[in-house]
Design a protein around this motif. Structure first.
Motif, mmCIF file in Angstrom:
data_model
loop_
_atom_site.group_PDB
_atom_site.id
_atom_site.type_symbol
_atom_site.label_atom_id
_atom_site.label_comp_id
_atom_site.label_asym_id
_atom_site.label_seq_id
_atom_site.Cartn_x
_atom_site.Cartn_y
_atom_site.Cartn_z
ATOM 1 N N HIS A 92 0.855 -1.200 0.000
ATOM 2 C CA HIS A 92 0.000 0.000 0.000
ATOM 3 C C HIS A 92 0.879 1.233 0.000
ATOM 4 O O HIS A 92 1.462 1.595 1.021
ATOM 5 C CB HIS A 92 -0.927 0.012 1.221
ATOM 6 C CG HIS A 92 -2.008 1.048 1.149
ATOM 7 N ND1 HIS A 92 -3.344 0.731 1.211
ATOM 8 C CD2 HIS A 92 -1.960 2.398 1.006
ATOM 9 C CE1 HIS A 92 -4.074 1.833 1.126
ATOM 10 N NE2 HIS A 92 -3.242 2.868 1.000
ATOM 11 N N CYS B 174 -2.102 2.504 -4.511
ATOM 12 C CA CYS B 174 -3.514 2.563 -4.140
ATOM 13 C C CYS B 174 -4.086 3.916 -4.538
ATOM 14 O O CYS B 174 -4.167 4.845 -3.727
ATOM 15 C CB CYS B 174 -3.681 2.282 -2.646
ATOM 16 S SG CYS B 174 -3.276 0.572 -2.224
ATOM 17 N N GLU C 179 -8.043 -2.612 3.146
ATOM 18 C CA GLU C 179 -6.843 -1.864 3.502
ATOM 19 C C GLU C 179 -6.978 -1.324 4.926
ATOM 20 O O GLU C 179 -8.022 -0.792 5.308
ATOM 21 C CB GLU C 179 -6.631 -0.699 2.532
ATOM 22 C CG GLU C 179 -6.660 -1.085 1.057
ATOM 23 C CD GLU C 179 -5.570 -2.058 0.657
ATOM 24 O OE1 GLU C 179 -4.423 -1.889 1.137
ATOM 25 O OE2 GLU C 179 -5.861 -2.981 -0.128
ATOM 26 N N SER D 15 -4.765 -5.983 4.279
ATOM 27 C CA SER D 15 -3.576 -5.236 3.861
ATOM 28 C C SER D 15 -3.287 -4.210 4.948
ATOM 29 O O SER D 15 -3.992 -3.206 5.072
ATOM 30 C CB SER D 15 -3.846 -4.558 2.510
ATOM 31 O OG SER D 15 -2.806 -3.669 2.168
#
Length: 548
Positions: free
Chosen positions: A76, A225, A364, A385
């Protein structure tokens, strides 16, 4: 440490033999050598076998005891913003508003007149009074020029009057404040204005800076991202094109926008993204009081901001699954995570649980998790994540998370051990520039979590930061040094290799070879982390100081 080369026979892949080191491989826990053919790992094993390969190798590298590991994957990142922080105005670590204003004045003095200015990293949670500079103070420090400053979590920002004047109707947007940080729609509108002020050259220079830093840290792959509320389509296209054209880490793109059917899915793919996720916001952040909670904040009389409800999540996941596209969500607060879990479950009822599980949809951050959320992640095969450096920066009994949630609730954040026990796949990252690119620091933060019950072993964290990132994009054939895997690896100068565990009831570490477990560097807090000597991506060297 030396290497020797011979000419390559035309028509066959170039072969590289690395020997006399420590090769971290599940194929052979005692491996000291590795052979690479072209862009693939060909063999791992012992010195005796390496002797027979040396004569035909195009290059032989004497590792002189160096450690060889898979290259890391940072799952990320925001490459342009990270590069701007690396090369420009970075307010990270400013201890007071006055120090931040001084940094702004110094930065502005060295920049040509007329250009919009961008900066990142202020955090008022530890400043006297908990307040950022006023708009008048910013206007003075910036010389009355357009200036955009994201908070460290990137979910709120400060802006000068000159920048606000470029956004028609800004005062009527949700999240606008006459003084103080902008959130919500007002922040997104100002972000778009600041992003538009960047030239193509500025953007490319920032992206190169990020890729260079990643390569120097042994990172072989970055998950960008992106999304309409965090960057722009041009930014994502430019980054993917640059990464494909120049030597460096590979970049995998996500685009965080709602998909309702095949047409939307095709548009995401046309951008070059592999999934409609990343920063597709279900909520905001704890630091900005915009993460969506079930119960009010400890230091504010509200529960944050919900951007997506369960029905919208269900529609997105169902449409993505039907299109064979990975979906994902940014979700931090327990209410936001609950909406995501409820929505993914509803999508599974619509299109089939097996199909939903096969897509490995992502969440995320996934920070404020309940036991029920963790069970849902396992049931639905959702990848978490996560960013362990968040806990290192803001966890603990008196950290920012405790300020926002109270100490008891803050202790429930980031329960990595519980996620692993439930079988939830983890992929580790930094969310750079929110926290720096720092893979070994990320492993240390996971293994020495501020809440001891959430700690995981260095080995588990290492797997989540290498294979975990590949599995998060649907690849099970990469992220480990085994024959047939992509030749993505890094060489490290480091100390003794050990096996560290997070549980004080058993030995904290072991160097006993009878354990047959590949060792990793000692990451006990306060000690040094390994130095990267070379990074290789798909058999191509992208960073090298091996013989310095």
């Amino acid at each position: 440490m030396t290497d020797s080369s011979t000419s390559t026979t035309p028509g066959r892949p170039r072969t590289v033999l690395l020997r006399r080191g420590e090769v971290h491989s599940p194929a052979d826990p005692f491996a000291t050598a590795m052979a690479v053919e072209g862009d693939r790992i060909a063999w791992v094993g012992s010195e005796g076998a390496a002797d027979s390969l040396a004569a035909t190798a195009d290059e032989v590298i004497d590792l002189d005891g160096a450690l060889v590991t898979p290259a890391f994957t940072d799952a990320h990142v925001h490459a342009t913003a990270t590069g701007l922080a690396l090369t420009g105005l970075d307010l990270t670590g400013s201890a007071t508003p006055g120090e931040a204003l001084t940094r702004i004045r110094e930065y502005v003095a060295g920049r040509p007149a007329g250009a919009a200015l961008l900066g990142h990293g202020w955090d008022a949670s530890g400043w006297p009074g908990g307040r950022p500079p006023t708009r008048a103070e910013l206007d003075e420090a910036a010389g009355h020029r357009p200036l955009y400053l994201t908070r460290v979590d990137a979910h709120s920002a400060l802006a000068t009057t000159a920048l606000l004047d470029l956004v028609p109707g800004i005062t009527g947007l949700p999240g606008y404040r006459a003084d103080g940080a902008l959130t919500g729609d007002a922040h997104h509108a100002v972000r778009h204005a600041a992003d538009a002020a960047l030239t193509d050259a500025q953007r490319a220079d920032a992206q190169r800076a990020t890729l260079r830093r990643a390569a120097a840290l042994g990172i072989g792959t970055l998950h960008e991202c992106a999304g309409p509320d965090i960057s722009s389509e041009d930014d994502l296209r430019g980054l993917l094109a640059l990464a494909a054209a120049e030597p460096g880490p590979r970049v995998v793109g996500y685009w965080g926008e709602l998909v309702t059917g095949a047409k939307d899915a095709a548009r995401v793919r046309d951008l070059g993204a592999i999934g409609a996720g990343g920063d597709f916001f279900a909520d905001g952040s704890l630091g900005s009081h915009t993460a969506h909670l079930h119960a009010p904040y400890h230091d504010a009389d509200h529960t944050g901001t919900a951007h997506l409800d369960a029905d919208t999540v269900a529609a997105h996941v169902a449409a993505c699954t039907e299109a064979g596209l990975q979906a994902g969500f940014h979700a931090i607060g327990d209410a936001a995570i609950g909406s995501v879990a409820q929505g993914v479950r509803a999508a599974a009822e619509q299109v089939g649980l097996t199909r939903v599980r096969a897509m490995r949809h992502r969440v995320e951050h996934a920070m404020l998790l309940t036991a029920g959320h963790i069970d849902a992640f396992a049931e639905l095969a959702l990848t978490a994540s996560v960013q362990p450096a968040f806990d290192a920066a803001w966890g603990g009994e008196s950290g920012m998370y405790a300020q926002r949630l109270g100490a008891d609730r803050a202790r429930t954040l980031n329960p990595y051990a519980a996620l692993l026990r439930a079988g939830v796949p983890l992929a580790l990252g930094s969310d750079a520039p929110v926290t720096p690119l720092d893979p070994w620091g990320t492993l240390r933060a996971a293994a020495f979590h501020r809440t001891p019950g959430h700690r995981i072993s260095v080995r588990a964290a290492f797997t989540a930061h290498t294979r975990g990132g590949w599995r998060a994009i649907g690849r099970d054939d990469a992220g480990a040094l085994v024959p047939g895997a992509p030749a993505d690896y890094a060489l490290w100068s480091t100390g003794e290799l050990i096996v560290q565990t997070p549980d004080d009831r058993i030995a904290r570490w072991s160097t006993d070879p009878r354990a047959a477990t590949p060792g990793l560097p000692d990451l006990t807090p306060g000690g040094p982390t390994p130095e990267c000597l070379r990074t290789v991506v798909a058999g191509r060297t992208v960073y090298d100081r091996l013989n310095e």
